[in-house]
Design a protein around this motif. Sequence first.
Motif, PDB file in Angstrom:
ATOM      1  N   GLU A 112     -15.870  31.689   5.416  1.00  0.00           N
ATOM      2  CA  GLU A 112     -15.839  30.483   6.248  1.00  0.00           C
ATOM      3  C   GLU A 112     -14.373  30.196   6.555  1.00  0.00           C
ATOM      4  O   GLU A 112     -13.563  30.001   5.639  1.00  0.00           O
ATOM      5  CB  GLU A 112     -16.414  29.276   5.477  1.00  0.00           C
ATOM      6  CG  GLU A 112     -17.742  29.546   4.759  1.00  0.00           C
ATOM      7  CD  GLU A 112     -18.964  29.219   5.594  1.00  0.00           C
ATOM      8  OE1 GLU A 112     -18.815  28.507   6.604  1.00  0.00           O
ATOM      9  OE2 GLU A 112     -20.063  29.677   5.235  1.00  0.00           O
ATOM     10  N   VAL A 146     -12.252  30.731   3.177  1.00  0.00           N
ATOM     11  CA  VAL A 146     -12.776  30.632   1.810  1.00  0.00           C
ATOM     12  C   VAL A 146     -14.019  31.522   1.755  1.00  0.00           C
ATOM     13  O   VAL A 146     -14.577  31.900   2.792  1.00  0.00           O
ATOM     14  CB  VAL A 146     -13.109  29.169   1.417  1.00  0.00           C
ATOM     15  CG1 VAL A 146     -11.840  28.325   1.377  1.00  0.00           C
ATOM     16  CG2 VAL A 146     -14.124  28.558   2.363  1.00  0.00           C
ATOM     17  N   ALA A 175      -7.213  25.119   1.261  1.00  0.00           N
ATOM     18  CA  ALA A 175      -7.825  24.685   2.523  1.00  0.00           C
ATOM     19  C   ALA A 175      -7.636  23.187   2.714  1.00  0.00           C
ATOM     20  O   ALA A 175      -7.282  22.721   3.806  1.00  0.00           O
ATOM     21  CB  ALA A 175      -9.315  25.039   2.540  1.00  0.00           C
ATOM     22  N   ASP A 176      -7.864  22.424   1.642  1.00  0.00           N
ATOM     23  CA  ASP A 176      -7.684  20.971   1.719  1.00  0.00           C
ATOM     24  C   ASP A 176      -6.235  20.615   2.018  1.00  0.00           C
ATOM     25  O   ASP A 176      -5.953  19.727   2.821  1.00  0.00           O
ATOM     26  CB  ASP A 176      -8.115  20.313   0.397  1.00  0.00           C
ATOM     27  CG  ASP A 176      -9.628  20.308   0.223  1.00  0.00           C
ATOM     28  OD1 ASP A 176     -10.329  20.604   1.212  1.00  0.00           O
ATOM     29  OD2 ASP A 176     -10.095  20.022  -0.897  1.00  0.00           O
ATOM     30  N   LEU A 214     -10.320  26.632  -1.979  1.00  0.00           N
ATOM     31  CA  LEU A 214     -10.708  25.355  -1.396  1.00  0.00           C
ATOM     32  C   LEU A 214      -9.545  24.361  -1.458  1.00  0.00           C
ATOM     33  O   LEU A 214      -9.335  23.572  -0.537  1.00  0.00           O
ATOM     34  CB  LEU A 214     -11.924  24.827  -2.170  1.00  0.00           C
ATOM     35  CG  LEU A 214     -13.032  24.112  -1.436  1.00  0.00           C
ATOM     36  CD1 LEU A 214     -13.386  24.766  -0.119  1.00  0.00           C
ATOM     37  CD2 LEU A 214     -14.250  23.998  -2.341  1.00  0.00           C
ATOM     38  N   ARG A 227      -5.458  21.301   5.612  1.00  0.00           N
ATOM     39  CA  ARG A 227      -6.089  20.292   6.452  1.00  0.00           C
ATOM     40  C   ARG A 227      -5.253  19.012   6.465  1.00  0.00           C
ATOM     41  O   ARG A 227      -5.005  18.421   7.519  1.00  0.00           O
ATOM     42  CB  ARG A 227      -7.495  20.009   5.921  1.00  0.00           C
ATOM     43  CG  ARG A 227      -8.211  18.857   6.596  1.00  0.00           C
ATOM     44  CD  ARG A 227      -9.052  18.094   5.613  1.00  0.00           C
ATOM     45  NE  ARG A 227     -10.179  18.860   5.125  1.00  0.00           N
ATOM     46  CZ  ARG A 227     -11.393  18.845   5.696  1.00  0.00           C
ATOM     47  NH1 ARG A 227     -11.614  18.119   6.737  1.00  0.00           N
ATOM     48  NH2 ARG A 227     -12.364  19.559   5.191  1.00  0.00           N
ATOM     49  N   GLY A 228      -4.797  18.609   5.285  1.00  0.00           N
ATOM     50  CA  GLY A 228      -3.973  17.407   5.178  1.00  0.00           C
ATOM     51  C   GLY A 228      -2.660  17.570   5.930  1.00  0.00           C
ATOM     52  O   GLY A 228      -2.217  16.652   6.625  1.00  0.00           O
ATOM     53  N   ILE A 257     -11.111  28.200   7.344  1.00  0.00           N
ATOM     54  CA  ILE A 257     -10.782  26.837   6.933  1.00  0.00           C
ATOM     55  C   ILE A 257     -10.607  25.955   8.168  1.00  0.00           C
ATOM     56  O   ILE A 257     -10.246  26.439   9.244  1.00  0.00           O
ATOM     57  CB  ILE A 257      -9.526  26.796   6.038  1.00  0.00           C
ATOM     58  CG1 ILE A 257      -8.255  27.099   6.822  1.00  0.00           C
ATOM     59  CG2 ILE A 257      -9.670  27.762   4.865  1.00  0.00           C
ATOM     60  CD1 ILE A 257      -6.994  26.840   6.005  1.00  0.00           C
ATOM     61  N   SER A 258     -10.888  24.665   8.016  1.00  0.00           N
ATOM     62  CA  SER A 258     -10.911  23.820   9.221  1.00  0.00           C
ATOM     63  C   SER A 258      -9.536  23.684   9.854  1.00  0.00           C
ATOM     64  O   SER A 258      -9.442  23.542  11.069  1.00  0.00           O
ATOM     65  CB  SER A 258     -11.543  22.462   8.939  1.00  0.00           C
ATOM     66  OG  SER A 258     -11.176  21.974   7.696  1.00  0.00           O
ATOM     67  N   ALA A 259      -8.465  23.766   9.056  1.00  0.00           N
ATOM     68  CA  ALA A 259      -7.125  23.651   9.642  1.00  0.00           C
ATOM     69  C   ALA A 259      -6.828  24.810  10.586  1.00  0.00           C
ATOM     70  O   ALA A 259      -6.011  24.673  11.495  1.00  0.00           O
ATOM     71  CB  ALA A 259      -6.067  23.609   8.535  1.00  0.00           C
ATOM     72  N   CYS A 266     -21.593  26.133   9.869  1.00  0.00           N
ATOM     73  CA  CYS A 266     -20.438  25.277  10.132  1.00  0.00           C
ATOM     74  C   CYS A 266     -19.514  25.881  11.178  1.00  0.00           C
ATOM     75  O   CYS A 266     -19.571  27.081  11.450  1.00  0.00           O
ATOM     76  CB  CYS A 266     -19.632  25.083   8.852  1.00  0.00           C
ATOM     77  SG  CYS A 266     -20.611  24.553   7.450  1.00  0.00           S
TER      78      CYS A 266
END
Lengths: 344, 249
Positions: A288, A205, A317-318, A314, A321-322, A290-292, A258
């Motif tokens: 940044e 992102v 990204a969510d 975003l 992640r899910g 993405i966390s996944a 992060c």
Amino acid sequence: MTLRVLRAGLLATVQDLGRAGLQHLAIAPGGAMDAVSHRIANALVGNFRDAATLEIALVGPELAFERDALVALHGARFEPLLDGAPMPVARPVLVRAGARLAVGRAVEGAFGYLAVAGGIEVAPVLGSRSTYLPGAFGGLGGRALQAGAVLPLAPDVAEVSAWRFERLARGGRTTAVAGTTATSVRWSAPMLTLPATDPLVIRVVDGVHAELFDEPSRAAFLRERWRVAADSNRMGYRLAGPKLAAAVSRDIQSQGVCLGTVQVPAGGQPIVLMADRQTTGGYPRIAEAISADAPRLAQAAPGTATVRFERATLEAADAARGELARRVSELVERLRWEFGDEVH
Amino acid sequence: MSPRRDATGGRRRFAPRVVPAGDSALMLELAEDLDLDANATARHVAEEVRAAGLEGITDVVAAIVTVTVHFQAASAAQAAARREAVGHLLLAALARTGGAEDERERAPVEIPVCYESRFAPDLAEVAAATGLTAEEVVRLHAASAHRVLMIGFVPGFPYIGGLDARLAVPRRASPRPRLEAGAVAIANGQTAVYPFPTPGGWNVIGRTPLRLFDPDRDPASLLAAGDPVRFRPIPAAEFERLASGRPAR
């Protein structure tokens, strides 16, 4: 009960899920670079998610087992040898006392996780068993594995291992490991953070300071195939490629950063912040990750792997992640089932 | 908040804003430049956010003029919900908190410092650059009302504001490859104390025998953001006594 280190390998460290809640004291969360593979390695030997594993970077150690132990190697693809014969990976293996494990080189990915039933029982420091090399604390004396070191295991590792393997064996799908005294199962867990495609595509992102970069630099960041530089480490992955220029030059007051923050120091060479990152930074942030995708990025081997970044929202990204969380928990549930309900 | 120039050249105030920092954190930006009032606000907001104990928040990091709140989530819906909740919480906390005028008075943390030359490789240069004598530099440093603006860089590393304006010096042109643990150094109107031997570009004017960070101590960090600090000059003999009295690592 211990695991003796015969050869150290390149960089093997004890890691768990890291230290949460201490970033205001500039203590990095740390923990496994590929937290997904760490978690699955633990589940493969019937451990809870917070047990410590041995994180093995690129070139693995050689270890001697003093007691029977149920182990699993997951994450980066190694071709380990147990008493000179190939040891199956991504599955539980009951190794007998006296056996020697040579983990060897990673043929795909960067970080493997060796889990042992009952976990690696180094003393927790600040709530975690993770090794934090820059601060020289946690894990085995704050250091990477050295030849001659001993890794403490659970005192009842042999009993716990036997009991857990018995439960696995009720399914009937066990098999001897040819050329060794070990026993394993006929199934394996999938790798969720591999294959490490070349280039590896990592979603990002926009960074907090994306607007400080000129348009050519922003375009180049997304177009370029970046090499993960050889001097990358657990703190950050340096990206070798064109230099990126900040269009607006202004001092940025040091601020919280992060996992996955892509910062661009004055030299123009981006750095992706990884597990042992500093908690604050004052360089402009172009993107940044993405966390996944953080565990997949961890598997980009420094020195050889290339990475391309793809812009995401975003919301995407969510969703990613899910989706990853769902795949991990489904796999962990399936592994629990293999062990029977009593284990967890 | 610090004013800045907009495109028309007029001055306007920086409007605080909440921005996503990746998909697992939100950042409240209070100002662009070092501003002691914004720094106090950041610390007070961080305290409020921490006290709210919202589920899923893992870390609250007050920095110079920002507050970053890290959260975790196990699903898309949870991530979106937590992001929204954290955003509201930050703005609500901002509305409730004041800046420097709301600073609570407490006794300063006293940090003994030996400013003698063997511990102060840059003291003579600082004196020359500021037109003061070394003794005056020490006196002004010890007399300044310091306060920790943030902890960052390495575990327990304090950025300390409040340095007497007469001691304003920039960072050294070339950083030193190694500053000793306990090095007390100044640059850009701030003081830092190095918890570990690391490379560093600040001007070293003394050393403390105290351990800024000890992972086996509770609390591990000697200082926290917001702590008032006073530096107390000590002779080398006292430095040695305090240094030897500290517990072995």
